[in-house]
Design a protein around this motif. Sequence first.
Motif, PDB file in Angstrom:
ATOM      1  N   THR A  16      25.333  32.375  16.719  1.00 47.25           N
ATOM      2  CA  THR A  16      24.249  31.666  17.404  1.00 47.25           C
ATOM      3  C   THR A  16      24.679  30.326  17.993  1.00 47.25           C
ATOM      4  N   VAL A  17      25.831  29.814  17.581  1.00 51.28           N
ATOM      5  CA  VAL A  17      26.313  28.517  18.055  1.00 51.28           C
ATOM      6  C   VAL A  17      27.736  28.698  18.570  1.00 51.28           C
ATOM      7  N   LEU A  18      28.062  28.028  19.683  1.00 45.97           N
ATOM      8  CA  LEU A  18      29.406  28.088  20.255  1.00 45.97           C
ATOM      9  C   LEU A  18      30.053  26.714  20.227  1.00 45.97           C
ATOM     10  N   TYR A  19      31.332  26.688  19.881  1.00 43.30           N
ATOM     11  CA  TYR A  19      32.119  25.457  19.899  1.00 43.30           C
ATOM     12  C   TYR A  19      33.328  25.695  20.792  1.00 43.30           C
ATOM     13  N   VAL A  20      33.576  24.793  21.730  1.00 36.90           N
ATOM     14  CA  VAL A  20      34.705  24.890  22.653  1.00 36.90           C
ATOM     15  C   VAL A  20      35.697  23.786  22.325  1.00 36.90           C
ATOM     16  N   GLY A  21      36.978  24.154  22.248  1.00 41.28           N
ATOM     17  CA  GLY A  21      37.995  23.151  21.947  1.00 41.28           C
ATOM     18  C   GLY A  21      39.315  23.466  22.613  1.00 41.28           C
ATOM     19  N   VAL A  22      40.264  22.536  22.478  1.00 42.31           N
ATOM     20  CA  VAL A  22      41.627  22.715  22.975  1.00 42.31           C
ATOM     21  C   VAL A  22      42.572  22.247  21.874  1.00 42.31           C
ATOM     22  N   GLN A  31      42.256  26.923  10.802  1.00 41.34           N
ATOM     23  CA  GLN A  31      42.232  26.603   9.367  1.00 41.34           C
ATOM     24  C   GLN A  31      41.426  25.328   9.132  1.00 41.34           C
ATOM     25  N   GLN A  32      41.607  24.349  10.008  1.00 38.57           N
ATOM     26  CA  GLN A  32      40.851  23.102   9.883  1.00 38.57           C
ATOM     27  C   GLN A  32      39.356  23.348  10.049  1.00 38.57           C
ATOM     28  N   HIS A  33      38.983  24.172  11.022  1.00 38.50           N
ATOM     29  CA  HIS A  33      37.565  24.501  11.198  1.00 38.50           C
ATOM     30  C   HIS A  33      37.019  25.186   9.947  1.00 38.50           C
ATOM     31  N   TYR A  34      37.786  26.098   9.388  1.00 36.13           N
ATOM     32  CA  TYR A  34      37.342  26.812   8.188  1.00 36.13           C
ATOM     33  C   TYR A  34      37.173  25.839   7.013  1.00 36.13           C
ATOM     34  N   GLN A  35      38.135  24.961   6.839  1.00 35.38           N
ATOM     35  CA  GLN A  35      38.077  23.995   5.742  1.00 35.38           C
ATOM     36  C   GLN A  35      36.942  22.995   5.916  1.00 35.38           C
ATOM     37  N   ASN A  36      36.523  22.736   7.148  1.00 30.79           N
ATOM     38  CA  ASN A  36      35.457  21.772   7.431  1.00 30.79           C
ATOM     39  C   ASN A  36      34.065  22.388   7.453  1.00 30.79           C
ATOM     40  N   LYS A  41      29.730  15.835   9.327  1.00 30.45           N
ATOM     41  CA  LYS A  41      30.310  14.830  10.217  1.00 30.45           C
ATOM     42  C   LYS A  41      30.941  15.428  11.474  1.00 30.45           C
ATOM     43  N   THR A  42      31.128  16.744  11.500  1.00 36.75           N
ATOM     44  CA  THR A  42      31.712  17.383  12.679  1.00 36.75           C
ATOM     45  C   THR A  42      30.769  18.466  13.192  1.00 36.75           C
ATOM     46  N   PHE A  43      30.763  18.670  14.505  1.00 38.95           N
ATOM     47  CA  PHE A  43      29.892  19.687  15.092  1.00 38.95           C
ATOM     48  C   PHE A  43      30.239  21.067  14.539  1.00 38.95           C
ATOM     49  N   ALA A  44      31.527  21.418  14.616  1.00 42.68           N
ATOM     50  CA  ALA A  44      31.944  22.747  14.157  1.00 42.68           C
ATOM     51  C   ALA A  44      31.649  22.925  12.673  1.00 42.68           C
ATOM     52  N   GLY A  45      31.843  21.883  11.899  1.00 38.96           N
ATOM     53  CA  GLY A  45      31.557  21.960  10.466  1.00 38.96           C
ATOM     54  C   GLY A  45      30.074  22.082  10.178  1.00 38.96           C
ATOM     55  N   ARG A  46      29.288  21.276  10.827  1.00 40.63           N
ATOM     56  CA  ARG A  46      27.834  21.275  10.616  1.00 40.63           C
ATOM     57  C   ARG A  46      27.229  22.642  10.906  1.00 40.63           C
TER      58      ARG A  46
END
Length: 95
Positions: A16-22, A31-36, A41-46
Amino acid sequence: MKGNYYVYITTNPGKTVLYVGVTNDLRIRLQQHYQNRGNKKTFAGRYYCYKLIYYEHFSDIIQAISWEKEIKNMTREKKEALISLKNPNWNFLAV
């Protein structure tokens, strides 16, 4: 600057939510997204955006950043169409 760069889109388990990054290291970034996940404090984490559904490789960082910005400015509908071109079933991708 030449190298290996990736523009990517992650989503939450409910898609339901999309995150775009580089990034220059997609495996570590995922791995960082998974751990967060759950980190307010972060969009992807929240929003638990740690499932990879789209990525594209670039050898030039300027081109990668430009494409990332272009995707971020797209409507949800256009992002969905972009994802569906490469990943029609929106499968969670492994790197």
